[in-house]
Design a protein around this motif. Structure first.
Motif, PDB file in Angstrom:
ATOM      1  N   PHE A 196      43.326  96.140   9.762  1.00 34.75           N
ATOM      2  CA  PHE A 196      41.962  95.689   9.635  1.00 34.75           C
ATOM      3  C   PHE A 196      41.648  94.664  11.023  1.00 34.75           C
ATOM      4  N   GLY A 197      42.507  94.168  11.636  1.00 30.01           N
ATOM      5  CA  GLY A 197      42.305  93.367  12.858  1.00 30.01           C
ATOM      6  C   GLY A 197      41.873  94.527  13.997  1.00 30.01           C
ATOM      7  N   PHE A 198      42.120  95.610  14.061  1.00 25.36           N
ATOM      8  CA  PHE A 198      41.926  96.291  15.208  1.00 25.36           C
ATOM      9  C   PHE A 198      40.971  97.650  14.720  1.00 25.36           C
ATOM     10  N   ALA A 199      40.656  97.650  13.803  1.00 19.93           N
ATOM     11  CA  ALA A 199      39.937  98.967  13.425  1.00 19.93           C
ATOM     12  C   ALA A 199      38.407  98.733  13.537  1.00 19.93           C
ATOM     13  N   GLN A 200      37.561  99.647  14.351  1.00 15.24           N
ATOM     14  CA  GLN A 200      36.469  99.567  14.771  1.00 15.24           C
ATOM     15  C   GLN A 200      35.565 100.070  13.905  1.00 15.24           C
ATOM     16  N   VAL A 201      35.390  99.101  12.975  1.00 11.33           N
ATOM     17  CA  VAL A 201      34.353  99.451  11.618  1.00 11.33           C
ATOM     18  C   VAL A 201      33.472  98.167  11.514  1.00 11.33           C
ATOM     19  N   ASP A 202      32.369  98.490  10.867  1.00  7.91           N
ATOM     20  CA  ASP A 202      31.283  97.510  10.739  1.00  7.91           C
ATOM     21  C   ASP A 202      31.413  96.286   9.547  1.00  7.91           C
ATOM     22  N   VAL A 203      32.065  96.631   8.411  1.00  8.23           N
ATOM     23  CA  VAL A 203      32.561  95.682   7.536  1.00  8.23           C
ATOM     24  C   VAL A 203      34.164  95.958   7.173  1.00  8.23           C
ATOM     25  N   VAL A 204      34.852  94.889   7.429  1.00 11.99           N
ATOM     26  CA  VAL A 204      36.424  94.689   7.063  1.00 11.99           C
ATOM     27  C   VAL A 204      36.528  94.417   5.434  1.00 11.99           C
ATOM     28  N   TYR A 205      37.148  95.391   4.870  1.00  9.94           N
ATOM     29  CA  TYR A 205      37.685  95.138   3.622  1.00  9.94           C
ATOM     30  C   TYR A 205      39.005  94.856   3.511  1.00  9.94           C
ATOM     31  N   ASN A 242      15.958  99.234   8.647  1.00  6.12           N
ATOM     32  CA  ASN A 242      17.269  99.706   8.942  1.00  6.12           C
ATOM     33  C   ASN A 242      18.043  98.561   8.762  1.00  6.12           C
ATOM     34  N   GLY A 243      19.218  98.630   8.137  1.00  5.81           N
ATOM     35  CA  GLY A 243      20.064  97.642   7.874  1.00  5.81           C
ATOM     36  C   GLY A 243      21.356  97.863   8.631  1.00  5.81           C
ATOM     37  N   MET A 244      22.107  96.824   9.077  1.00  4.85           N
ATOM     38  CA  MET A 244      23.493  96.952   9.856  1.00  4.85           C
ATOM     39  C   MET A 244      24.186  95.626   9.714  1.00  4.85           C
ATOM     40  N   ALA A 245      25.392  95.780   9.848  1.00  4.05           N
ATOM     41  CA  ALA A 245      26.375  94.840   9.682  1.00  4.05           C
ATOM     42  C   ALA A 245      26.649  94.181  11.236  1.00  4.05           C
ATOM     43  N   GLY A 246      26.970  92.722  11.102  1.00  5.10           N
ATOM     44  CA  GLY A 246      27.169  92.119  12.050  1.00  5.10           C
ATOM     45  C   GLY A 246      28.534  90.894  11.955  1.00  5.10           C
ATOM     46  N   THR A 247      29.155  90.671  12.738  1.00  9.21           N
ATOM     47  CA  THR A 247      30.332  89.544  12.529  1.00  9.21           C
ATOM     48  C   THR A 247      29.624  88.076  12.718  1.00  9.21           C
ATOM     49  N   TRP A 274      33.440 102.716   3.938  1.00  9.51           N
ATOM     50  CA  TRP A 274      32.323 102.659   3.383  1.00  9.51           C
ATOM     51  C   TRP A 274      31.832 101.295   3.369  1.00  9.51           C
ATOM     52  N   SER A 275      30.365 101.299   4.154  1.00 10.40           N
ATOM     53  CA  SER A 275      29.779  99.936   3.706  1.00 10.40           C
ATOM     54  C   SER A 275      28.218 100.451   3.465  1.00 10.40           C
ATOM     55  N   PRO A 276      27.679  99.354   3.031  1.00 12.74           N
ATOM     56  CA  PRO A 276      26.247  99.616   2.977  1.00 12.74           C
ATOM     57  C   PRO A 276      25.526 100.232   3.694  1.00 12.74           C
ATOM     58  N   PHE A 277      25.969 100.287   5.111  1.00  2.77           N
ATOM     59  CA  PHE A 277      25.277 100.504   6.250  1.00  2.77           C
ATOM     60  C   PHE A 277      25.652 101.850   7.063  1.00  2.77           C
ATOM     61  N   GLN A 278      26.825 102.304   6.908  1.00  3.13           N
ATOM     62  CA  GLN A 278      27.481 103.296   7.694  1.00  3.13           C
ATOM     63  C   GLN A 278      28.761 103.897   7.024  1.00  3.13           C
ATOM     64  N   LEU A 279      29.198 104.955   7.242  1.00  2.00           N
ATOM     65  CA  LEU A 279      30.416 105.543   6.905  1.00  2.00           C
ATOM     66  C   LEU A 279      31.134 105.888   8.181  1.00  2.00           C
ATOM     67  N   THR A 280      32.475 105.268   8.230  1.00  2.00           N
ATOM     68  CA  THR A 280      33.419 105.578   9.224  1.00  2.00           C
ATOM     69  C   THR A 280      34.442 106.186   8.803  1.00  2.00           C
ATOM     70  N   PHE A 281      35.101 107.142   9.856  1.00  2.00           N
ATOM     71  CA  PHE A 281      36.178 107.912   9.258  1.00  2.00           C
ATOM     72  C   PHE A 281      37.270 107.721  10.315  1.00  2.00           C
ATOM     73  N   LEU A 282      38.580 107.519   9.947  1.00  2.00           N
ATOM     74  CA  LEU A 282      39.700 107.283  10.742  1.00  2.00           C
ATOM     75  C   LEU A 282      40.834 107.958  10.504  1.00  2.00           C
ATOM     76  N   LEU A 283      41.379 108.176  11.466  1.00  2.00           N
ATOM     77  CA  LEU A 283      42.822 109.190  11.608  1.00  2.00           C
ATOM     78  C   LEU A 283      43.812 108.240  12.068  1.00  2.00           C
ATOM     79  N   ASP A 284      44.747 107.760  11.377  1.00  2.00           N
ATOM     80  CA  ASP A 284      45.700 106.908  11.689  1.00  2.00           C
ATOM     81  C   ASP A 284      45.024 105.492  12.221  1.00  2.00           C
TER      82      ASP A 284
END
Length: 568
Positions: free
Chosen positions: A19-28, A326-331, A212-222
């Motif tokens: 979770f520290g390095f994944a390029q996603v909008d919301v960290v779960y 349009n909605g989006m997440a920020g840090t 999967w966030s309220p704003f986008q779906l991001t798919f990752l491999l490894d």
């Protein structure tokens, strides 16, 4: 899988890296549901449901050839791994006999938003179609686990998220996997997809993930993102992903996966674990220090700079203008740049911006309304092709292009089309007052120069001198209106361009022309006017000028021409 202290420490370290390095909008980060597939034997019936009922057609969709069963030989746990086994064997169920069996598992856990990680090894045999995917809990599909209580919505309105599919992408690398979204706006052969090539699927385990966030779906491999779905307009047609979904694991055979070889016997998808993460901490603190300001503005876009802080670490922003939202997440505490595109030039826009945390707690100063006016047309291109010359000649011709990039910059590009000229260099000629500056070679015989400090609405006029081994050729002047509609004009030369005179000259220059000449001007090479006559005589006294190279400008009516002269 073994539940030990060392395993938990390893898991904690893995989560930090993950979770520290994944390029996603919301960290779960909170594990809310999982199956580590410990032990041996039947799958955990508290977690999984065998979906075996055939569709009303008597066969599964897409021409598949298997029966899905609840047999222990098609799905079982062994040595910490879930085995989903597709087999060649005759099997009769629901009054229908098929020649292949497999398993299709529904999770008995449904959720909305979070991260899903599945570590798996895939079968690669021809005709196999392994999949890790999700359907809306509300899907109307007879025989599904949630159907009897929640099945109110037909596919694809329920939404389908294919986290990983393999084996149905003809012509792709054998290690290619893909993620796809099926919605009412695009389904079946959906255009909403993205894929990547894994390393050695035949022998290696990989982690297939969805964030999967309220704003986008991001798919990752490894843990490496390779596709994000984030439609600019989110409604029931494009975004049925605001309701709970459940997981499915299966291996299909045949159909769009291709012909099953006669030598096929069986193959397995092995799954090490399935993990679902969400954020479970109760959050009652609303975001603070919420600001929204205007950043860069172009003719078709406005940048909004958003910032706020929240104890949860994540801010949800919403930007509304006109009928768009349009909605989006920020840090938390980090400025978020949001670029609104597709706007009209020279138009005023009001943007209503709100901030909240993912629990829904709103910032106290919601909403902030910011105003911006887009610039006039900022990407105006006028172009053409010609062979007209004011000096020398062109065997083929040239292309020219004028482009306003900003209100005070014009990029001028010329390409020499002649193929019989070598050693070509280009100089941009400004018509009035005359100046000459070397242009930058882009490639081949294409040259460019950007002129700054221009005034929107003003008319500029430029040509190009192409110098080459054995001579030079100068284009006509072309006039262009800066920062407005594309109204490029060509300064015509007609008969005036045919004037002749002795060159070099000493005391007098006599111009031979059938036209009546109105004005004759002579400029030095830095653009200064050094001599001018408005007499109707075609002879000009140049004895007062020092020896050197000058530019002769001749006017007749609405036409003009510039020629180079040498005074001895």
């Amino acid at each position: 899988m073994k539940n030990s202290t060392s395993f938990k420490l390893l898991l904690s370290f893995f989560l930090f890296c993950q979770f520290g390095f994944a390029q996603v909008d919301v960290v779960y980060s909170n594990l809310v549901w999982s199956d580590e597939f410990d032990g041996n034997g039947a799958i955990n019936s508290n977690n999984w449901f065998h979906q075996t009922q055939l569709p009303t057609s008597g066969s599964w969709f897409n021409g598949e050839e298997q029966h899905y069963t609840d047999l222990l030989t098609n799905s079982f746990v062994n040595s910490g791994m879930l085995n989903i086994v597709a087999k060649k064997e005759p099997y009769t169920s629901q009054g229908i006999t098929k020649q292949y069996t497999s398993a299709r598992l529904n999770s008995k856990f449904a959720f909305k938003y979070g991260r899903i990680d599945v570590r798996a090894k895939l079968p690669l045999e021809a005709g196999t179609w392994p999949a890790i995917w999700m359907l809306g809990k509300n899907v109307n599909e007879d025989g599904g686990y949630f159907d009897s209580s929640f099945g109110t919505t037909d596919w694809p309105a329920c939404g389908e998220i294919d986290i990983m599919e393999h084996g149905i992408f003809g012509g792709q690398n054998i290690n290619y996997i893909q993620s796809t979204l099926h919605t009412p706006s695009s389904f079946g052969g959906s255009v909403n997809n993205g894929g990547t090539i894994a390393s050695d699927l035949a022998n290696s385990y990989h982690v297939y993930s969805l964030n999967w966030s309220p704003f986008q779906l991001t798919f990752l491999l490894d843990n490496v993102p390779y596709y994000t779905y984030n439609p600019s307009v989110k409604n029931a047609s494009t975004w049925p992903f605001n309701l709970e979904q459940f997981l499915l694991l299966n291996v299909a055979l045949g159909g769009i996966a291709g012909t099953i070889p006669t030598s096929y016997t069986q193959s397995s998808m092995l799954i090490d674990y399935v993990r679902v993460y969400q954020n479970t901490a109760v959050d009652t603190q609303a975001p603070i220090n919420f600001t929204a300001t205007i950043g860069a503005v172009t003719s078709t876009s406005v940048e909004l700079l958003l910032n706020a802080t929240d104890n949860s670490g994540t801010i949800g922003y919403n930007v509304a203008y006109g009928t768009n939202s349009n909605g989006m997440a920020g840090t938390s505490g980090i400025q978020k740049s949001v670029i609104i595109t597709g706007l009209n030039p020279n138009t005023n826009y009001n943007f209503t911006v709100t901030a909240s945390d993912l629990t829904g707690n709103p910032a106290a100063n919601n909403p902030i309304i910011v105003n911006a006016t887009t610039l006039p047309n900022s990407t105006l291109i006028c172009s053409g092709t010609s062979s007209l010359a004011q000096q020398g000649s062109f065997s083929t011709g040239y292309n020219f292009e004028f482009q306003t990039n900003n209100t005070n910059e014009v990029k001028i590009t010329y390409s020499l089309l002649d193929t019989d000229k070598v050693g070509v260099v280009a100089y941009l000629w400004k018509q009035s007052p005359f100046s000459e500056v070397q242009m930058t070679n882009v490639s081949g015989n294409t040259f460019t120069k950007t002129i700054t400090g221009q005034t929107s609405g003003s008319t500029i006029s430029y040509g190009v001198k192409f110098a080459y081994a054995g001579g030079l050729s100068v284009t006509n002047y072309y006039s262009y209106v800066v920062g407005s509609a594309c109204t490029m004009g060509v300064t015509t030369f007609s008969e005036l361009n045919q004037i002749s005179f002795q060159n070099p000259v000493s005391d007098f220059i006599t111009i031979n022309s059938d036209l009546v000449l109105d004005t004759i001007e002579i400029y030095n090479l830095v653009g200064n006017l050094v001599l001018k006559t408005e007499t109707k005589s075609n002879t000009v006294d140049v004895s007062s000028l020092e020896s050197g190279v000058y530019l002769l400008t001749v006017y007749s009516g609405t036409e003009k021409v510039v020629k180079k002269i040498i005074i001895r």
